[in-house]
Design a protein around this motif. Structure first.
Motif, PDB file in Angstrom:
ATOM      1  N   UNK A 100       0.740  -1.354   0.046  1.00  0.00           N
ATOM      2  CA  UNK A 100       0.012   0.102  -0.071  1.00  0.00           C
ATOM      3  C   UNK A 100       0.771   1.168  -0.040  1.00  0.00           C
ATOM      4  N   UNK A 101       1.897   1.173   0.576  1.00  0.00           N
ATOM      5  CA  UNK A 101       2.994   2.307   0.834  1.00  0.00           C
ATOM      6  C   UNK A 101       4.237   1.955   0.422  1.00  0.00           C
ATOM      7  N   UNK A 102       4.271   1.480  -1.167  1.00  0.00           N
ATOM      8  CA  UNK A 102       5.776   0.988  -1.147  1.00  0.00           C
ATOM      9  C   UNK A 102       7.087   1.888  -1.053  1.00  0.00           C
ATOM     10  N   UNK A 103       7.897   1.438  -0.349  1.00  0.00           N
ATOM     11  CA  UNK A 103       9.013   2.080  -0.032  1.00  0.00           C
ATOM     12  C   UNK A 103      10.234   1.453  -0.880  1.00  0.00           C
ATOM     13  N   UNK A 104      11.308   2.274  -0.913  1.00  0.00           N
ATOM     14  CA  UNK A 104      12.546   1.914  -1.707  1.00  0.00           C
ATOM     15  C   UNK A 104      13.108   0.523  -1.292  1.00  0.00           C
ATOM     16  N   UNK A 105      12.937   0.122   0.056  1.00  0.00           N
ATOM     17  CA  UNK A 105      13.613  -1.225   0.387  1.00  0.00           C
ATOM     18  C   UNK A 105      12.876  -2.372  -0.097  1.00  0.00           C
ATOM     19  N   UNK A 106      11.489  -2.315  -0.147  1.00  0.00           N
ATOM     20  CA  UNK A 106      10.669  -3.205  -0.618  1.00  0.00           C
ATOM     21  C   UNK A 106      10.956  -3.350  -2.241  1.00  0.00           C
ATOM     22  N   UNK A 107      10.907  -2.180  -2.928  1.00  0.00           N
ATOM     23  CA  UNK A 107      11.163  -2.191  -4.347  1.00  0.00           C
ATOM     24  C   UNK A 107      12.550  -2.793  -4.761  1.00  0.00           C
ATOM     25  N   UNK A 108      13.504  -2.390  -3.909  1.00  0.00           N
ATOM     26  CA  UNK A 108      14.895  -3.078  -4.170  1.00  0.00           C
ATOM     27  C   UNK A 108      14.981  -4.420  -3.847  1.00  0.00           C
ATOM     28  N   UNK A 109      14.200  -4.851  -2.944  1.00  0.00           N
ATOM     29  CA  UNK A 109      14.298  -6.420  -2.659  1.00  0.00           C
ATOM     30  C   UNK A 109      13.691  -6.981  -3.944  1.00  0.00           C
ATOM     31  N   UNK A 112      15.799  -7.246  -7.001  1.00  0.00           N
ATOM     32  CA  UNK A 112      16.981  -8.131  -6.984  1.00  0.00           C
ATOM     33  C   UNK A 112      16.555  -9.288  -6.992  1.00  0.00           C
ATOM     34  N   UNK A 113      15.409  -9.663  -6.415  1.00  0.00           N
ATOM     35  CA  UNK A 113      14.749 -11.010  -6.637  1.00  0.00           C
ATOM     36  C   UNK A 113      14.762 -11.516  -7.959  1.00  0.00           C
ATOM     37  N   UNK A 114      14.323 -10.598  -8.819  1.00  0.00           N
ATOM     38  CA  UNK A 114      13.881 -11.087 -10.075  1.00  0.00           C
ATOM     39  C   UNK A 114      14.943 -10.722 -11.176  1.00  0.00           C
ATOM     40  N   UNK A 115      15.875  -9.685 -10.682  1.00  0.00           N
ATOM     41  CA  UNK A 115      16.804  -9.222 -11.979  1.00  0.00           C
ATOM     42  C   UNK A 115      18.180  -9.124 -11.764  1.00  0.00           C
ATOM     43  N   UNK A 116      18.686  -9.421 -10.525  1.00  0.00           N
ATOM     44  CA  UNK A 116      19.989  -9.583 -10.040  1.00  0.00           C
ATOM     45  C   UNK A 116      20.378 -11.099 -10.137  1.00  0.00           C
ATOM     46  N   UNK A 117      21.557 -11.502 -10.933  1.00  0.00           N
ATOM     47  CA  UNK A 117      21.719 -12.968 -10.763  1.00  0.00           C
ATOM     48  C   UNK A 117      22.316 -13.203  -9.421  1.00  0.00           C
ATOM     49  N   UNK A 118      22.188 -14.447  -9.081  1.00  0.00           N
ATOM     50  CA  UNK A 118      22.761 -14.966  -7.961  1.00  0.00           C
ATOM     51  C   UNK A 118      24.107 -15.363  -7.974  1.00  0.00           C
TER      52      UNK A 118
END
Length: 121
Positions: A100-109, A112-118
């Motif tokens: 409901x109130x997206x913050x930068x931390x949630x967006x970054x998480x 990283x989950x979908x676009x940064x390689x493991x």
């Protein structure tokens, strides 16, 4: 609202007027959080309420993990999907309202989950 409160009073013998008035005091866009609700209901401090909710979440995860291993009445795919949904919800709300109130931390998480390689180490 008065008519609804009257119907409930007649049918169930319970007056909800004070609850409706309290609800009307909450500004539009504000939502009661579980910690606030528990503080109000139990008249406890914020720290005690936070600890209670944290313990409740921990206990619920233990029950879910136990049940997912023991209960075979649902398919493995359904059980896995249910657990993944619970994990997503915890990820979105563990540091506040990440939906409901997206913050930068949630967006970054999420990014990283979908676009940064493991890393392979």
């Amino acid at each position: 609202m008065n008519e609804l409160a009257y119907d409930i009073l007649i049918e169930q013998g319970f007056s909800i007027i004070s609850h409706i008035r309290k609800q009307d005091e909450i500004k539009k866009g504000d939502y009661l959080k579980s910690i606030q609700c528990y503080m109000h209901e139990s008249r406890s401090s914020e720290e005690d309420a936070r600890n209670y909710i944290k313990d409740l979440i921990d206990l619920t995860w233990k029950k879910m993990n136990r049940d997912i291993l023991r209960d075979r009445s649902f398919s493995k795919d359904f059980r896995r999907t249910s657990m993944n949904l619970a994990r997503i919800v915890q990820c979105m709300y563990q540091h506040g309202d990440g939906f409901g109130i997206p913050d930068r931390e949630t967006k970054d998480r999420i990014l990283s989950l979908f676009f940064e390689p493991i890393p392979l180490s």
